[in-house]
Design a protein around this motif. Structure first.
Motif, short mmCIF file in Angstrom:
data_model
loop_
_atom_site.label_atom_id
_atom_site.label_comp_id
_atom_site.label_asym_id
_atom_site.label_seq_id
_atom_site.Cartn_x
_atom_site.Cartn_y
_atom_site.Cartn_z
N LEU A 108 0.80 -1.22 0.00
CA LEU A 108 0.00 0.00 0.00
C LEU A 108 0.84 1.27 0.00
N ASN A 109 2.06 1.18 0.47
CA ASN A 109 2.89 2.35 0.66
C ASN A 109 3.24 3.03 -0.66
N LYS A 110 3.12 4.34 -0.68
CA LYS A 110 3.53 5.17 -1.83
C LYS A 110 4.70 6.08 -1.47
N GLY A 111 5.13 6.02 -0.20
CA GLY A 111 6.25 6.84 0.22
C GLY A 111 5.99 8.32 -0.01
N VAL A 113 5.93 16.54 -2.50
CA VAL A 113 5.24 15.37 -3.06
C VAL A 113 5.97 14.95 -4.34
N SER A 114 6.51 13.75 -4.32
CA SER A 114 7.27 13.25 -5.47
C SER A 114 6.35 12.55 -6.46
N THR A 115 6.73 12.56 -7.71
CA THR A 115 6.08 11.70 -8.69
C THR A 115 6.74 10.32 -8.63
N MET A 116 6.10 9.33 -9.21
CA MET A 116 6.72 8.02 -9.26
C MET A 116 8.00 8.05 -10.08
N ASP A 117 8.02 8.86 -11.12
CA ASP A 117 9.24 9.00 -11.93
C ASP A 117 10.38 9.56 -11.09
N ASP A 118 10.08 10.53 -10.22
CA ASP A 118 11.09 11.06 -9.31
C ASP A 118 11.65 9.94 -8.44
N GLN A 119 10.75 9.13 -7.91
CA GLN A 119 11.16 8.05 -7.03
C GLN A 119 12.03 7.03 -7.76
N VAL A 120 11.66 6.70 -9.01
CA VAL A 120 12.46 5.77 -9.80
C VAL A 120 13.88 6.30 -9.97
N VAL A 158 15.80 5.94 -6.68
CA VAL A 158 16.18 4.56 -6.41
C VAL A 158 17.37 4.16 -7.28
N MET A 159 17.31 4.46 -8.57
CA MET A 159 18.38 4.04 -9.47
C MET A 159 19.69 4.75 -9.13
N GLU A 160 19.62 5.99 -8.70
CA GLU A 160 20.84 6.68 -8.27
C GLU A 160 21.46 5.96 -7.10
N GLY A 161 20.62 5.52 -6.15
CA GLY A 161 21.14 4.81 -4.99
C GLY A 161 21.69 3.44 -5.34
N VAL A 162 21.00 2.72 -6.21
CA VAL A 162 21.48 1.39 -6.61
C VAL A 162 22.81 1.51 -7.33
N ARG A 163 22.91 2.44 -8.24
CA ARG A 163 24.15 2.58 -9.01
C ARG A 163 25.31 3.07 -8.18
N ARG A 164 25.01 3.68 -7.05
CA ARG A 164 26.07 4.15 -6.16
C ARG A 164 26.77 2.98 -5.46
N ASN A 165 26.08 1.83 -5.38
CA ASN A 165 26.69 0.65 -4.78
C ASN A 165 27.78 0.12 -5.69
N ASN A 166 28.91 -0.24 -5.10
CA ASN A 166 30.04 -0.71 -5.88
C ASN A 166 30.06 -2.21 -6.09
N THR A 167 29.18 -2.95 -5.39
CA THR A 167 29.17 -4.40 -5.51
C THR A 167 27.79 -4.87 -5.95
N ALA A 168 27.77 -6.03 -6.63
CA ALA A 168 26.49 -6.61 -7.05
C ALA A 168 25.63 -6.96 -5.85
N LEU A 169 26.27 -7.49 -4.79
CA LEU A 169 25.50 -7.87 -3.59
C LEU A 169 24.92 -6.62 -2.93
N GLY A 170 25.67 -5.52 -2.94
CA GLY A 170 25.14 -4.28 -2.38
C GLY A 170 23.93 -3.78 -3.16
#
Length: 556
Positions: free
Chosen positions: A30-33, A54-61, A64-76
């Protein structure tokens, strides 16, 4: 009658009102953050619990992708994505759908193998049901503990043969969770319909048994009648609690996988992806490859490295496909040869496992793969051995000397277990190989050409099979349906795909591909009288109505 299917992510128990405040923010379905509107924040008690913007879903995407790509390892990256899965399911699937090619290797193979090996050490939150031998007699009761009452897709493992990594016990739960994520991302099966299950019967992995953080039962694996009784109770309990559910058996060891499929495939709606799904995607790749070689299926000689579930499952489907093109069963089997850890599978070998015997030919023993290639002169070499680098340069060069366009499929997962890389296959064959792999490989530049290796990933097949079974209310899933799926998948490969040496469509088209395959399978379900719903006039449109689109509903 056709069935109603969910259009809203809120599928809690009837009569339960929408939660408010922190309870709403803690519910991942249910969460929309930060995307809750001002009106929703006011009416649902969220004022002050979220930042003002209030963010759009595109903003949230993008965030998220900025945070994922910041990880240096696949497990991260995996941990970051599963944290999103735990807090906001719609956003998780929107991110995965928008960036499938980048994220599928993160949420599934090859990274999921590493995640399973570390499962007890990176555990954050339960994402499925854990049923153990101590729960015998209570399985139906425990199934009712699940959050959602209308489960349609169950992926179950006992963790004994996780990818090519072996016995990981309860740490194998990452596989059902990952598989079901792909059911939703690739075929639009609503996430509330999905139930991951691990049946914990112990482990024979001494390293796990010694690990103080291991989360499973710390005892050797249960075998024999006690094991069979637990599996029987589970299967019957699913029929009782979730009568419309499909059961997918996943990553069971050979000693159980074939036997369980044979026991249940004519009793309940179930399949084994390792046996049947792998076979279907491999056959689809072969059909497409034949458009490049200009030859027919009946002219091929197939040599498999590996004679386990994936190998003999593919062999059996190939036999069915060859028989459909006019060969007798004996003639079809003569086109399929296997090399296992002891050499060529031939009749004079002692103590052959039962699933290998139909492919044991009267032929001189060949003790290694290279000798088998030289003797049998195969047109297609298919790796399902789990043995990394088993296709060495000499083997592939021999295939190139025998064939103008050698078919070389290195289908073992994860990447470390692939029989060869795309670059190695192209280099050894002068770029003439028609190559596909189970794990992804990057495009290869060779002689001013860019060769794009196809990924023979089961994700092209199992989500579509599940979608077709659910939409039709299929009573059973048959081997014939996997043959239909293979043909439908091959038909989705374009001339442009083949021009860059790819025998599978790009993953960016996966939802369209899944819908087409689901239609082909659904047609067969209706033709064979196995549907519990009336065939709709527009089957493709009906299939699309079942496909969940990750978006936020309006709560106010």
């Amino acid at each position: 009658m056709t069935e109603e299917n969910p259009t809203s992510p809120y599928l809690g128990r009837p009569g339960v009102p929408l939660p408010t405040g922190n309870d709403l923010l803690q519910n991942p379905m249910l969460n929309k953050g930060t995307a809750f509107s001002c009106a929703e924040r006011e009416s649902l008690g969220l004022i002050g619990l979220l930042p003002a913007h209030v963010s759009t879903m595109d903003d949230q995407v993008s965030r998220v992708m900025e945070g994922v790509r910041r990880n240096n390892t696949a497990l991260g990256k995996y941990i970051a994505m599963m944290a999103l899965f735990d807090r906001n399911r719609a956003l998780f699937y929107r991110v995965v759908t928008d960036h499938l090619q980048e994220l599928m290797p993160v949420i599934y193979t090859p990274t999921v193998g590493q995640a399973c090996k570390q499962f007890s050490h990176i555990y954050r939150k339960g994402r499925g049901l854990y049923l153990s031998a101590v729960h015998k007699g209570r399985i139906a009761e425990l199934l009712r503990n699940w959050s959602y009452e209308d489960v349609r897709m169950v992926v179950v493992t006992d963790g004994e043969r996780i990818l090519g990594l072996g016995d990981l016990g309860v740490d194998g739960m990452g596989i059902p969770v990952g598989k079901l994520s792909l059911y939703t991302a690739c075929a639009g099966i609503h996430p509330t319909y999905c139930l991951p299950v691990t049946i914990d019967v112990g482990t024979n992995n001494d390293e796990l048994l010694r690990d103080p953080l291991y989360l499973g039962m710390r005892q050797p694996r249960i075998r024999g009648a006690e094991y069979d009784e637990l599996i029987e109770e589970f299967v019957l309990a699913v029929q009782e609690v979730f009568p419309r559910a499909v059961i997918q058996f996943e990553d069971f060891a050979n000693c159980n996988a074939f036997r369980l499929l044979k026991t249940y495939q004519n009793r309940v709606c179930c399949f084994n992806d390792d046996i049947q799904g792998t076979a279907s995607v491999a056959l689809a790749g072969i059909y497409a490859a034949l458009r490049l070689t200009g030859s027919t299926l009946t002219e091929q000689t197939f040599l498999f490295l590996g004679a386990g579930e994936a190998g003999t499952g593919t062999g059996s489907l190939l036999v069915a496909a060859l028989m459909a093109e006019g060969l007798s069963e004996e003639q079809a089997r003569q086109r399929c040869w296997f090399v296992d850890s002891k050499g060529l599978v031939v009749k004079n070998r002692k103590e052959l496992a039962i699933h290998k015997r139909p492919f044991a030919h009267d032929y001189p023993q060949q003790t290694d793969l290279l000798r088998a290639v030289r003797s049998l002169k195969p047109t297609a070499l298919i790796g399902v051995s789990g043995q990394g680098q088993a296709f060495n340069h000499a083997v592939m060069a021999e295939m190139a000397s025998l064939n103008k366009r050698p078919i070389i499929f290195a289908l073992s997962n994860p990447t470390s277990n692939s029989e060869c890389t795309a670059e190695q296959a192209y280099a050894a064959t002068g770029g003439r190989a028609i190559f596909a792999s189970g794990s992804p490989f990057a495009p290869v530049a060779l002689d001013k050409r860019i060769l794009v290796p196809g990924q023979g990933n089961n994700v092209y097949i199992f989500p579509a099979i599940g979608l077709a079974a659910m939409a039709t209310g299929a009573e059973r899933i048959t081997d014939e349906m996997f043959l239909a799926a293979a043909r439908a998948l091959a038909a989705q490969v374009t001339d442009a795909d083949l021009a860059q040496s790819s025998v599978y469509p790009p993953l960016t088209k996966i939802r369209e591909v899944s819908a087409s395959i689901a239609v082909a399978v659904a047609e067969l379900v209706y033709e064979r009288g196995l549907a519990r719903t009336k065939r709709p006039a527009d089957l493709l449109n009906y299939i699309y109505t079942w496909m969940y689109q990750p978006a936020y509903p309006d709560y106010v």
